[in-house]
Design a protein around this motif. Structure first.
Motif, PDB file in Angstrom:
ATOM      1  N   PRO A 248      -6.103   1.502   5.547  1.00 11.01           N
ATOM      2  CA  PRO A 248      -6.812   0.554   4.673  1.00 11.01           C
ATOM      3  C   PRO A 248      -5.867  -0.395   3.947  1.00 11.01           C
ATOM      4  CG  PRO A 248      -6.894   2.781   3.765  1.00 11.01           C
ATOM      5  CD  PRO A 248      -6.381   2.895   5.160  1.00 11.01           C
ATOM      6  N   GLY A 249      -4.712   0.118   3.510  1.00  9.75           N
ATOM      7  CA  GLY A 249      -3.748  -0.754   2.852  1.00  9.75           C
ATOM      8  C   GLY A 249      -3.264  -1.859   3.772  1.00  9.75           C
ATOM      9  N   THR A 250      -3.035  -1.502   5.029  1.00  7.33           N
ATOM     10  CA  THR A 250      -2.597  -2.493   6.019  1.00  7.33           C
ATOM     11  C   THR A 250      -3.669  -3.549   6.253  1.00  7.33           C
ATOM     12  OG1 THR A 250      -1.200  -0.850   7.133  1.00  7.33           O
ATOM     13  CG2 THR A 250      -1.813  -2.812   8.391  1.00  7.33           C
ATOM     14  N   LEU A 251      -4.914  -3.117   6.346  1.00 11.28           N
ATOM     15  CA  LEU A 251      -6.015  -4.058   6.575  1.00 11.28           C
ATOM     16  C   LEU A 251      -6.154  -5.046   5.417  1.00 11.28           C
ATOM     17  CD1 LEU A 251      -8.691  -1.593   8.024  1.00 11.28           C
ATOM     18  CD2 LEU A 251      -7.537  -3.428   9.269  1.00 11.28           C
ATOM     19  N   TRP A 252      -6.134  -4.524   4.197  1.00 12.04           N
ATOM     20  CA  TRP A 252      -6.300  -5.400   3.027  1.00 12.04           C
ATOM     21  C   TRP A 252      -5.118  -6.352   2.874  1.00 12.04           C
ATOM     22  CZ3 TRP A 252     -10.478  -5.449  -0.492  1.00 12.04           C
ATOM     23  CH2 TRP A 252     -11.465  -4.489  -0.250  1.00 12.04           C
ATOM     24  N   LEU A 253      -3.908  -5.864   3.104  1.00 11.98           N
ATOM     25  CA  LEU A 253      -2.731  -6.726   2.966  1.00 11.98           C
ATOM     26  C   LEU A 253      -2.633  -7.737   4.110  1.00 11.98           C
ATOM     27  CD1 LEU A 253      -0.042  -4.172   1.730  1.00 11.98           C
ATOM     28  CD2 LEU A 253      -1.162  -5.977   0.407  1.00 11.98           C
ATOM     29  N   THR A 254      -3.077  -7.341   5.297  1.00 10.10           N
ATOM     30  CA  THR A 254      -3.074  -8.278   6.418  1.00 10.10           C
ATOM     31  C   THR A 254      -4.037  -9.428   6.156  1.00 10.10           C
ATOM     32  OG1 THR A 254      -2.552  -6.466   7.945  1.00 10.10           O
ATOM     33  CG2 THR A 254      -3.361  -8.509   8.916  1.00 10.10           C
ATOM     34  N   ALA A 255      -5.115  -9.145   5.437  1.00  9.81           N
ATOM     35  CA  ALA A 255      -6.045 -10.213   5.057  1.00  9.81           C
ATOM     36  C   ALA A 255      -5.343 -11.235   4.169  1.00  9.81           C
ATOM     37  CB  ALA A 255      -7.257  -9.619   4.338  1.00  9.81           C
ATOM     38  N   LEU A 256      -4.472 -10.765   3.291  1.00  9.12           N
ATOM     39  CA  LEU A 256      -3.695 -11.674   2.442  1.00  9.12           C
ATOM     40  C   LEU A 256      -2.775 -12.544   3.294  1.00  9.12           C
ATOM     41  CD1 LEU A 256      -2.547 -12.683  -0.276  1.00  9.12           C
ATOM     42  CD2 LEU A 256      -1.047 -10.673  -0.276  1.00  9.12           C
ATOM     43  N   ILE A 257      -2.108 -11.928   4.260  1.00  5.68           N
ATOM     44  CA  ILE A 257      -1.204 -12.671   5.143  1.00  5.68           C
ATOM     45  C   ILE A 257      -1.979 -13.688   5.976  1.00  5.68           C
ATOM     46  CG2 ILE A 257       0.398 -12.453   7.082  1.00  5.68           C
ATOM     47  CD1 ILE A 257       1.086  -9.655   6.006  1.00  5.68           C
ATOM     48  N   ARG A 258      -3.133 -13.267   6.480  1.00  6.77           N
ATOM     49  CA  ARG A 258      -3.954 -14.164   7.298  1.00  6.77           C
ATOM     50  C   ARG A 258      -4.454 -15.351   6.478  1.00  6.77           C
ATOM     51  NH1 ARG A 258      -4.823 -16.822  11.817  1.00  6.77           N
ATOM     52  NH2 ARG A 258      -7.030 -17.260  12.193  1.00  6.77           N
ATOM     53  N   LEU A 259      -4.821 -15.105   5.231  1.00  5.69           N
ATOM     54  CA  LEU A 259      -5.278 -16.191   4.365  1.00  5.69           C
ATOM     55  C   LEU A 259      -4.149 -17.188   4.121  1.00  5.69           C
ATOM     56  CD1 LEU A 259      -7.504 -17.414   2.632  1.00  5.69           C
ATOM     57  CD2 LEU A 259      -6.786 -15.913   0.755  1.00  5.69           C
TER      58      LEU A 259
END
Length: 264
Positions: A248-259
């Motif tokens: 879950p941490g990876t998913l949420w942080l990857t969303a930040l990178i993608r944004l």
């Protein structure tokens, strides 16, 4: 667009995010709460309070939470709204934090508070319907209690919530159209593939498999009984940590990178 974090600007972005789409946000919240109440009432009348608690909590918290996460950054269904969102004079971190706050904190807090009120109401109503003079009064009374958010079932639901919410948040940044459906299909496909792959691998080592729970246990038919083979404690702890925190941490942080990538 500013790459630095500013608390006042963050407050402005958060306020704008909520007030810009009040019908969507409040509508999703209201529908989720109503469905939770109806699910609880219907299942309680058919199967009792214990099953109603789990059914309503799973359905309302997970389904409602996934929709909220998918909508938190769901500005990219059209070029105009997507461009307008990206051009806001705020950093990608501030925009991402708004989405996290809405879908991961505020939604969860409101839902858990509402569920607790509903649960307490039905449990107290059950208590009041018991006959104190009945010889089974104590057993019946203690057979039902308010659903605890710290029990094993609730903990597993929280883990699923943060995994699904992270996937939906990330998916809304990769799929511009009907992102919820696309991510839901991907998640379902992954779950089905994992289950059957786990079953296939287990079949290489054991015979007479009744059921295999991925990354946890294998149920074997032993005559008329069922035997359980669990993962070693160390392996189980490592997998639990991976599913509970790393993924879950990876998913949420990857969303930040993608944004951040979309703003470039």
């Amino acid at each position: 667009m500013n790459d630095t974090f500013n608390i006042k600007r963050f407050g402005w972005v958060f306020k704008k995010s909520v007030l810009e789409r009040p019908t969507l946000m409040l509508g999703l919240m209201l529908v989720t709460l109503v469905i939770t109440l109806l699910t609880y009432a219907i299942v309680q009348s058919m199967a009792g309070i214990a099953k109603a608690q789990v059914s309503a909590f799973v359905f309302g918290f997970l389904v409602g939470g996934s929709f909220m996460s998918s909508s938190a950054l769901g500005y990219f269904s059209s070029n105009s709204s997507g461009t307008s969102f990206l051009m806001l004079p705020a950093s990608h971190l501030e925009k991402w934090l708004c989405a996290v706050l809405i879908s991961g904190v505020i939604y969860a807090a409101i839902y858990l508070g509402f569920f607790r009120l509903v649960d307490v109401f039905f449990v107290n109503n059950y208590y009041q319907g018991l006959d104190p003079n009945s010889p089974n009064y104590q057993n019946l009374y203690h057979s039902v209690e308010v659903f605890g958010f710290n029990n094993e079932i609730a903990k597993n639901i929280f883990v699923i919530f943060f995994n699904i919410s992270g996937a939906m948040l990330l998916g809304s940044l990769y799929f511009n159209k009907v992102s919820y459906i696309k991510v839901a299909l991907l998640v379902c496909t992954l779950v089905i593939f994992t289950y059957f792959a786990n079953l296939l691998i287990a079949g290489l080592f054991f015979n007479h498999i009744d059921m295999a729970i991925p990354f946890k246990s294998i149920f074997l038919k032993v005559g008329s009984a069922i035997g359980i083979v669990d993962l070693p404690e160390g392996v189980n702890s490592a997998i639990s940590f991976l599913i509970s925190y790393v993924i879950p941490g990876t998913l949420w942080l990857t969303a930040l990178i993608r944004l951040k990538e979309k703003e470039m």
